[in-house]
Design a protein around this motif. Structure first.
Motif, PDB file in Angstrom:
ATOM      1  N   CYS A 145       0.826  -1.209   0.000  1.00 49.35           N
ATOM      2  CA  CYS A 145       0.000   0.000   0.000  1.00 49.35           C
ATOM      3  C   CYS A 145       0.861   1.261   0.000  1.00 49.35           C
ATOM      4  O   CYS A 145       0.459   2.290  -0.556  1.00 49.35           O
ATOM      5  CB  CYS A 145      -0.957   0.008   1.183  1.00 49.35           C
ATOM      6  SG  CYS A 145      -0.182  -0.145   2.794  1.00 49.35           S
ATOM      7  N   SER A 146       2.074   1.196   0.589  1.00 46.22           N
ATOM      8  CA  SER A 146       2.962   2.370   0.550  1.00 46.22           C
ATOM      9  C   SER A 146       3.377   2.681  -0.877  1.00 46.22           C
ATOM     10  O   SER A 146       3.349   3.836  -1.312  1.00 46.22           O
ATOM     11  CB  SER A 146       4.210   2.123   1.409  1.00 46.22           C
ATOM     12  OG  SER A 146       3.881   2.036   2.763  1.00 46.22           O
ATOM     13  N   MET A 147       3.773   1.639  -1.627  1.00 48.73           N
ATOM     14  CA  MET A 147       4.143   1.851  -3.021  1.00 48.73           C
ATOM     15  C   MET A 147       2.935   2.232  -3.862  1.00 48.73           C
ATOM     16  O   MET A 147       3.032   3.049  -4.787  1.00 48.73           O
ATOM     17  CB  MET A 147       4.814   0.597  -3.580  1.00 48.73           C
ATOM     18  CG  MET A 147       6.268   0.442  -3.213  1.00 48.73           C
ATOM     19  SD  MET A 147       7.326   1.787  -3.845  1.00 48.73           S
ATOM     20  CE  MET A 147       7.522   2.798  -2.377  1.00 48.73           C
ATOM     21  N   ALA A 148       1.787   1.657  -3.541  1.00 51.95           N
ATOM     22  CA  ALA A 148       0.561   2.048  -4.249  1.00 51.95           C
ATOM     23  C   ALA A 148       0.289   3.533  -4.028  1.00 51.95           C
ATOM     24  O   ALA A 148      -0.096   4.255  -4.961  1.00 51.95           O
ATOM     25  CB  ALA A 148      -0.615   1.213  -3.756  1.00 51.95           C
ATOM     26  N   SER A 149       0.513   4.009  -2.802  1.00 50.95           N
ATOM     27  CA  SER A 149       0.307   5.426  -2.496  1.00 50.95           C
ATOM     28  C   SER A 149       1.264   6.301  -3.302  1.00 50.95           C
ATOM     29  O   SER A 149       0.871   7.344  -3.842  1.00 50.95           O
ATOM     30  CB  SER A 149       0.502   5.682  -1.003  1.00 50.95           C
ATOM     31  OG  SER A 149      -0.465   5.010  -0.241  1.00 50.95           O
ATOM     32  N   LEU A 150       2.539   5.886  -3.382  1.00 54.37           N
ATOM     33  CA  LEU A 150       3.515   6.647  -4.162  1.00 54.37           C
ATOM     34  C   LEU A 150       3.118   6.678  -5.628  1.00 54.37           C
ATOM     35  O   LEU A 150       3.154   7.742  -6.271  1.00 54.37           O
ATOM     36  CB  LEU A 150       4.902   6.027  -4.002  1.00 54.37           C
ATOM     37  CG  LEU A 150       6.015   6.577  -4.916  1.00 54.37           C
ATOM     38  CD1 LEU A 150       6.166   8.086  -4.747  1.00 54.37           C
ATOM     39  CD2 LEU A 150       7.335   5.872  -4.636  1.00 54.37           C
ATOM     40  N   ILE A 151       2.744   5.541  -6.172  1.00 54.47           N
ATOM     41  CA  ILE A 151       2.359   5.455  -7.592  1.00 54.47           C
ATOM     42  C   ILE A 151       1.159   6.351  -7.878  1.00 54.47           C
ATOM     43  O   ILE A 151       1.136   7.103  -8.856  1.00 54.47           O
ATOM     44  CB  ILE A 151       2.055   3.985  -7.951  1.00 54.47           C
ATOM     45  CG1 ILE A 151       3.365   3.181  -7.963  1.00 54.47           C
ATOM     46  CG2 ILE A 151       1.341   3.877  -9.302  1.00 54.47           C
ATOM     47  CD1 ILE A 151       3.169   1.691  -7.819  1.00 54.47           C
ATOM     48  N   ILE A 152       0.154   6.291  -7.012  1.00 50.27           N
ATOM     49  CA  ILE A 152      -1.053   7.108  -7.192  1.00 50.27           C
ATOM     50  C   ILE A 152      -0.722   8.595  -7.064  1.00 50.27           C
ATOM     51  O   ILE A 152      -1.193   9.418  -7.862  1.00 50.27           O
ATOM     52  CB  ILE A 152      -2.128   6.705  -6.168  1.00 50.27           C
ATOM     53  CG1 ILE A 152      -2.657   5.303  -6.479  1.00 50.27           C
ATOM     54  CG2 ILE A 152      -3.276   7.710  -6.147  1.00 50.27           C
ATOM     55  CD1 ILE A 152      -3.440   4.669  -5.349  1.00 50.27           C
ATOM     56  N   CYS A 153       0.096   8.938  -6.074  1.00 51.53           N
ATOM     57  CA  CYS A 153       0.445  10.352  -5.883  1.00 51.53           C
ATOM     58  C   CYS A 153       1.200  10.899  -7.092  1.00 51.53           C
ATOM     59  O   CYS A 153       0.953  12.036  -7.531  1.00 51.53           O
ATOM     60  CB  CYS A 153       1.280  10.517  -4.616  1.00 51.53           C
ATOM     61  SG  CYS A 153       0.326  10.380  -3.085  1.00 51.53           S
ATOM     62  N   LEU A 154       2.110  10.117  -7.654  1.00 53.97           N
ATOM     63  CA  LEU A 154       2.807  10.558  -8.857  1.00 53.97           C
ATOM     64  C   LEU A 154       1.837  10.725 -10.019  1.00 53.97           C
ATOM     65  O   LEU A 154       1.910  11.700 -10.770  1.00 53.97           O
ATOM     66  CB  LEU A 154       3.893   9.537  -9.225  1.00 53.97           C
ATOM     67  CG  LEU A 154       5.123   9.496  -8.314  1.00 53.97           C
ATOM     68  CD1 LEU A 154       6.011   8.309  -8.685  1.00 53.97           C
ATOM     69  CD2 LEU A 154       5.913  10.791  -8.404  1.00 53.97           C
ATOM     70  N   ALA A 155       0.925   9.763 -10.162  1.00 54.39           N
ATOM     71  CA  ALA A 155      -0.011   9.783 -11.292  1.00 54.39           C
ATOM     72  C   ALA A 155      -1.013  10.925 -11.194  1.00 54.39           C
ATOM     73  O   ALA A 155      -1.510  11.412 -12.216  1.00 54.39           O
ATOM     74  CB  ALA A 155      -0.748   8.450 -11.381  1.00 54.39           C
ATOM     75  N   THR A 156      -1.306  11.373  -9.967  1.00 51.04           N
ATOM     76  CA  THR A 156      -2.324  12.413  -9.770  1.00 51.04           C
ATOM     77  C   THR A 156      -1.732  13.739  -9.297  1.00 51.04           C
ATOM     78  O   THR A 156      -2.448  14.626  -8.853  1.00 51.04           O
ATOM     79  CB  THR A 156      -3.375  11.927  -8.748  1.00 51.04           C
ATOM     80  OG1 THR A 156      -2.715  11.585  -7.515  1.00 51.04           O
ATOM     81  CG2 THR A 156      -4.123  10.711  -9.272  1.00 51.04           C
ATOM     82  N   ASN A 157      -0.406  13.853  -9.383  1.00 46.84           N
ATOM     83  CA  ASN A 157       0.297  15.088  -9.024  1.00 46.84           C
ATOM     84  C   ASN A 157       0.057  15.495  -7.563  1.00 46.84           C
ATOM     85  O   ASN A 157      -0.155  16.667  -7.253  1.00 46.84           O
ATOM     86  CB  ASN A 157      -0.118  16.225  -9.963  1.00 46.84           C
ATOM     87  CG  ASN A 157       0.874  17.386  -9.913  1.00 46.84           C
ATOM     88  OD1 ASN A 157       2.065  17.188  -9.669  1.00 46.84           O
ATOM     89  ND2 ASN A 157       0.388  18.595 -10.127  1.00 46.84           N
ATOM     90  N   GLN A 158       0.086  14.493  -6.680  1.00 47.45           N
ATOM     91  CA  GLN A 158       0.041  14.746  -5.247  1.00 47.45           C
ATOM     92  C   GLN A 158       1.423  14.460  -4.659  1.00 47.45           C
ATOM     93  O   GLN A 158       2.251  13.801  -5.273  1.00 47.45           O
ATOM     94  CB  GLN A 158      -0.984  13.830  -4.572  1.00 47.45           C
ATOM     95  CG  GLN A 158      -2.404  13.972  -5.077  1.00 47.45           C
ATOM     96  CD  GLN A 158      -3.338  12.998  -4.386  1.00 47.45           C
ATOM     97  OE1 GLN A 158      -3.542  13.055  -3.173  1.00 47.45           O
ATOM     98  NE2 GLN A 158      -3.903  12.083  -5.164  1.00 47.45           N
TER      99      GLN A 158
END
Length: 217
Positions: A145-158
């Motif tokens: 979930c930590s890597m999922a959070s990083l991936i999502i944040c990069l993809a959504t500019n967070q």
């Protein structure tokens, strides 16, 4: 590993995702490639200890009779990461929602995710992030979930607090003796930054690059 972010000649459809990675906030962290002198790494981890100075946790070590200090803020500065206000981990519901939005094809309530259930472009994106920036102790086809959070944040500019993640991983390594590839790349980078020329040491670890084969997953 160090990310190989050159556009392929024979694999169509990857140019946009490579451009995105090159423009991302983690580009520098993905591509730094310090010379890793094995004995310096051994000195660092043999002498490293966690200290709290003025309320700030530090990793302190001695390399070649000189002190090396690593903090969350030094990681942020050295790796050009503007992530002090970033999240540590997104809420579970947000992770499921955002992964589905970028095409994750395996609905589940488990907090382990699999890159095989994404499009080839997202597979490459996730593979690059997990190989270069995650503290993996499980199979390379899955991520937390930590890597999922990083991936999502990069993809959504967070903003994701990658600096804290790296520091916590280093402390975890020290506390539990768990060896991750990420440890050697980042700890050697800090040693180089603070001590300078280490060329008197001869034994070098050759750090592998991703190759163009990655583009064909």
């Amino acid at each position: 590993m160090v990310a190989f972010l050159e556009k392929p000649i024979k694999s169509d459809g990857f140019a946009e995702i490579i451009d995105f990675l090159k423009a991302s906030s983690v580009h520098y962290a993905l591509t730094i490639n310090p010379i890793i002198y094995t004995y310096c790494i051994e000195q660092f981890w043999t002498t490293a200890k966690v200290q709290t100075v003025n309320g700030v946790r530090q990793l302190q070590a001695i390399v070649d009779k000189k002190r090396v200090i690593v903090t969350e803020s030094s990681i942020r500065k050295d790796h050009h990461l503007d992530d002090a206000e970033g999240t540590d981990c997104l809420p579970t519901a947000t992770i499921f929602e955002e992964l589905a939005r970028i095409g994750y094809e395996k609905p589940s309530q488990k907090l382990t995710f699999y890159k095989a259930f994404f499009s080839p472009q997202w597979k490459y994106f996730i593979h690059t992030i997990t190989q270069c920036l995650s503290a993996k102790s499980t199979a390379w086809n899955e991520f937390s979930c930590s890597m999922a959070s990083l991936i999502i944040c990069l993809a959504t500019n967070q903003k994701f607090n990658l600096s804290k993640y790296i520091f916590d991983v280093m402390v975890k390594h020290l506390d539990g003796g768990v060896k991750f590839v990420i440890i050697h790349i980042f700890s050697k980078f800090f040693i180089n930054q603070q001590l300078g020329d280490m060329s008197t040491h001869k034994k070098i670890f050759v750090n592998p690059f991703h190759t163009k084969k990655v583009l064909l997953i």
